[in-house]
Design an enzyme around this catalytic site. Structure first.
Site, PDB file in Angstrom:
ATOM      1  N   SER A 219       0.872  -1.173   0.000  1.00 15.08           N
ATOM      2  CA  SER A 219       0.000   0.000   0.000  1.00 15.08           C
ATOM      3  C   SER A 219       0.908   1.221   0.000  1.00 15.08           C
ATOM      4  CB  SER A 219      -0.878   0.003   1.251  1.00 15.08           C
ATOM      5  OG  SER A 219      -1.439   1.291   1.413  1.00 15.08           O
TER       6      SER A 219
ATOM      7  N   TYR B 172       5.412   1.614  -2.427  1.00 13.57           N
ATOM      8  CA  TYR B 172       5.607   0.913  -3.695  1.00 13.57           C
ATOM      9  C   TYR B 172       7.103   0.650  -3.984  1.00 13.57           C
ATOM     10  CZ  TYR B 172       0.691   2.294  -4.565  1.00 13.57           C
ATOM     11  OH  TYR B 172      -0.671   2.483  -4.492  1.00 13.57           O
TER      12      TYR B 172
ATOM     13  N   HIS C 296      -0.369   5.040 -13.529  1.00 14.18           N
ATOM     14  CA  HIS C 296       0.125   3.853 -14.238  1.00 14.18           C
ATOM     15  C   HIS C 296       1.517   4.044 -14.839  1.00 14.18           C
ATOM     16  CE1 HIS C 296      -4.206   2.081 -14.850  1.00 14.18           C
ATOM     17  NE2 HIS C 296      -3.843   2.151 -13.582  1.00 14.18           N
TER      18      HIS C 296
ATOM     19  N   LYS D 234      -5.985  -1.239 -16.855  1.00 16.15           N
ATOM     20  CA  LYS D 234      -6.460  -0.305 -17.875  1.00 16.15           C
ATOM     21  C   LYS D 234      -6.909   0.960 -17.159  1.00 16.15           C
ATOM     22  CE  LYS D 234     -10.360   0.122 -17.320  1.00 16.15           C
ATOM     23  NZ  LYS D 234     -11.161   0.616 -16.133  1.00 16.15           N
TER      24      LYS D 234
ATOM     25  N   ASP E  29     -11.886   5.321 -18.306  1.00 16.10           N
ATOM     26  CA  ASP E  29     -12.344   4.255 -17.403  1.00 16.10           C
ATOM     27  C   ASP E  29     -13.256   3.243 -18.085  1.00 16.10           C
ATOM     28  OD1 ASP E  29     -12.261   3.347 -14.509  1.00 16.10           O
ATOM     29  OD2 ASP E  29     -14.366   3.161 -15.064  1.00 16.10           O
TER      30      ASP E  29
END
Ligand SMILES: NC(=O)C1=CN([C@@H]2O[C@H](COP(=O)(O)OP(=O)(O)OC[C@H]3O[C@@H](n4cnc5c(N)ncnc54)[C@H](OP(=O)(O)O)[C@@H]3O)[C@@H](O)[C@H]2O)C=CC1
Ligand SMILES: O=C1OC[C@@H](O)[C@H](O)[C@H]1O
Length: 390
Positions: free
Chosen positions: A48, A74, A95, A113, A202
Site C-alpha cells: 500500500s 511501492y 500507471h 487499464k 475508465d
C-alpha cells in the site's frame, strides 16, 4: 520447474483498492477449476502507498496469501527479490510512473487499464520493457475470456462473413437527484482529473476493446491500420468527460467502429439488448452487458436464424464459489513468462498503443485535459505518484 509440474508465477500487488482485491481473489482460485493445469499463481507480496497495515488488512480481505510480505510503499515492493511480476492496480494517473518504477527495478508488469494517460507514456513503457527484456501487458481482462476467444474464432472462420461494423457501449447511470451531480465525489477516481478520471479512460476502453478486437486485431499484420477518429464529449463539473462518443474509421477495410460511454445512462437496464453488435455481411454477433465481463453472446445469421450461448465463469467451491474472470489474464501472463514472451499476442504492445492514440485523440477533440504531473512521460522515481505523497 519439475517436468509436468505447473509453472508458478509469483505476484507482487501494487495498491490495495477495489480491483486489487478482486484480482487477488481470482489469483487464489484453484486453476484446475477453469481447466488450467499448466500454470499456477502465488501472491508473495502486497504494498500500500500509505502504510503496511493497510497491506496486512488487505490479506484479511482476500482471505489468503497470509505469508505474503506486506509493505507500506511501492518502492519497497518493486525491489522484493521474491516477486516475478507486479500487478499495478492504481488509478490511471499513476500507471506510467508506477509501471516505470517496477520495470526499472527489473520486474515484469501487468498494468491495469487504461494503460496510461497519454500515448507518449505508453510508448515509453513499451520501449523500456523491450530494452530491459521484461514482460509488459495492459490488463484488459475481457480479451482473455473464453467468450472473447470464441468470438474471435467465429469471425476468423467467416461465421458472419466480412465484418464491416462494430457498435459497442459501456455506460452506467450514476445520476443523483441533483441534475448536475453524479454519485461520485469530485475526488473519486471516476471523475477526478488529477486521477485521470472520466468516462473514456475508465469505461470507453471496453467498447473500444470490442471495436479493436473485431476490426483491427484479426487483420493480417501488414493490413492493420490505425483508425481515423471523430469524437465528441461533454464535460462533467470536474472537467473530466461525463460522456463521449467515438467513431473509428478503417478506410482500408471499409469498416467502422462506434464506441460510446456515458455516466448518465445504463447500457441496458433490462439486460436484454446487446451491448456490442459485431456486424458482418452474413449476420451479426451480439454480446450482452457487462461489456467488460460478458457472460452471453448470440449469433444471428442474415437469414434470421439465431442462437444464444451462455458462458458462465467457473467458481472455486473451496473459495466460496468465487470466480470473477480475471484469472484468465493472469494465466496469460504466466504462460507468456514461461514461454519467454515479452508481450501477449492477444493484446500486443502495438495494439495498446493504437488504442491509447485513439482515446487521446478522442479526448483532445472533446477538449479534455489532464494535469502535467500525470501526463509527463519523464520518469521520476521520486514522483509523489511513486512515493505516495500524492
Ligand atoms: N479490470 C477491471 O474490471 C477494473 C479495473 N479497474 C482499474 O483499476 C485501477 C484502480 O481502480 P480501483 O481499484 O477501482 O480504484 P480504488 O480507488 O479502489 O483503488 C486504487 C488504489 O490505488 C492506490 N492509490 C495510490 N495513490 C492513490 C491516490 N492518489 N488516490 C487513490 N488511490 C490511490 C490506493 O491503494 P494503496 O493505498 O494501497 O496504495 C487505492 O486503494 C484503475 O486503473 C481502474 O481503471 C477498476 C475497476 C475494475
Ligand atoms: O474496469 C472497469 O470495469 C467495471 C467498471 O464498473 C469500472 O468502473 C471500470 O473501472
Amino acid at each position: 520447474m519439475a517436468p509436468g509440474s505447473p509453472y508458478t508465477l509469483k505476484w507482487g500487488i501494487m495498491a490495495t483498492g477495489g480491483i486489487a482485491e478482486t484480482f487477488c481473489k481470482d489469483l487464489l482460485c484453484n486453476p484446475e477449476i477453469r481447466g488450467a493445469h499448466d500454470v499456477r499463481h502465488e501472491i508473495v507480496a502486497v504494498a500500500s502507498s500509505s502504510n503496511s497495515k493497510r497491506a496486512e488488512e488487505f490479506l484479511q480481505k482476500i482471505d489468503g496469501a497470509f505469508d505474503a510480505k506486506t509493505y507500506g510503499s511501492y518502492p519497497e515492493l518493486v525491489v522484493d527479490p521474491n516477486v516475478d511480476i507486479i500487478y499495478v492496480a492504481t488509478p490511471h494517473s499513476h500507471h506510467f510512473q508506477n509501471t516505470m518504477l517496477a520495470l526499472e527495478a527489473g520486474k515484469h508488469v501487468l498494468c491495469e487499464k487504461a494503460f496510461t494517460v497519454t500515448t507518449a507514456q505508453a510508448r515509453k513503457l513499451v520501449e523500456t520493457a523491450k530494452a530491459k527484456n521484461l514482460f509488459l501487458m495492459e490488463a484488459v481482462w475481457t480479451r482473455y475470456f473464453p467468450l472473447s476467444i470464441k468470438i474471435r474464432e467465429l469471425i476468423t472462420s467467416g461465421e458472419i462473413g466480412t465484418v464491416f461494423r462494430t457498435i459497442g457501449d459501456l455506460s452506467i447511470n450514476a445520476n443523483t437527484d441533483d441534475a448536475k451531480a453524479l454519485t461520485f465525489a469530485d475526488s473519486h477516481r471516476m471523475v477526478n482529473p488529477e486521477l485521470a478520471g472520466g468516462a473514456t479512460l475508465d469505461l470507453g476502453v471496453y467498447p473500444l476493446t470490442w471495436v479493436f478486437q473485431t476490426l483491427y486485431h484479426l487483420q493480417p499484420e501488414q493490413d492493420k491500420e490505425a483508425p481515423t477518429v471523430i469524437a465528441s464529449s461533454n464535460k462533467y463539473t470536474t472537467g473530466a468527460d461525463d460522456n463521449t462518443a467515438i467513431i473509428c474509421s478503417f478506410p482500408g477495410h471499409n469498416s467502422i467502429g462506434i464506441a460510446s460511454t456515458t455516466m448518465r445512462a445504463d447500457t441496458d437496464p433490462e439486460l436484454q439488448f446487446p451491448a456490442v453488435r459485431i456486424q458482418g455481411s452474413g449476420g451479426e454477433i451480439q454480446v450482452f452487458f457487462p461489456t467488460y465481463r460478458p457472460l452471453k453472446y448470440r449469433v444471428v445469421k442474415k437469414n434470421g436464424e439465431a442462437q444464444t450461448f451462455d458462458c458462465p465463469i467457473p467458481g472455486d467451491p473451496a473459495r466460496k464459489g468465487w470466480g470473477h474472470g480475471m484469472f484468465w489474464e493472469a494465466d496469460e501472463c504466466a504462460r507468456c513468462l514461461r514461454d519467454g514472451k515479452l508481450e501477449s499476442a492477444t493484446l500486443p504492445w502495438k495494439e495498446s498503443i493504437v488504442i491509447m492514440e485513439t482515446m487521446e485523440e478522442a479526448l483532445k477533440q472533446g477538449g479534455i485535459t489532464y494535469p502535467e504531473l500525470i501526463t509527463t512521460d519523464v520518469y521520476d522515481p521520486k514522483s509523489p505518484l511513486n512515493t505516495g505523497n500524492q
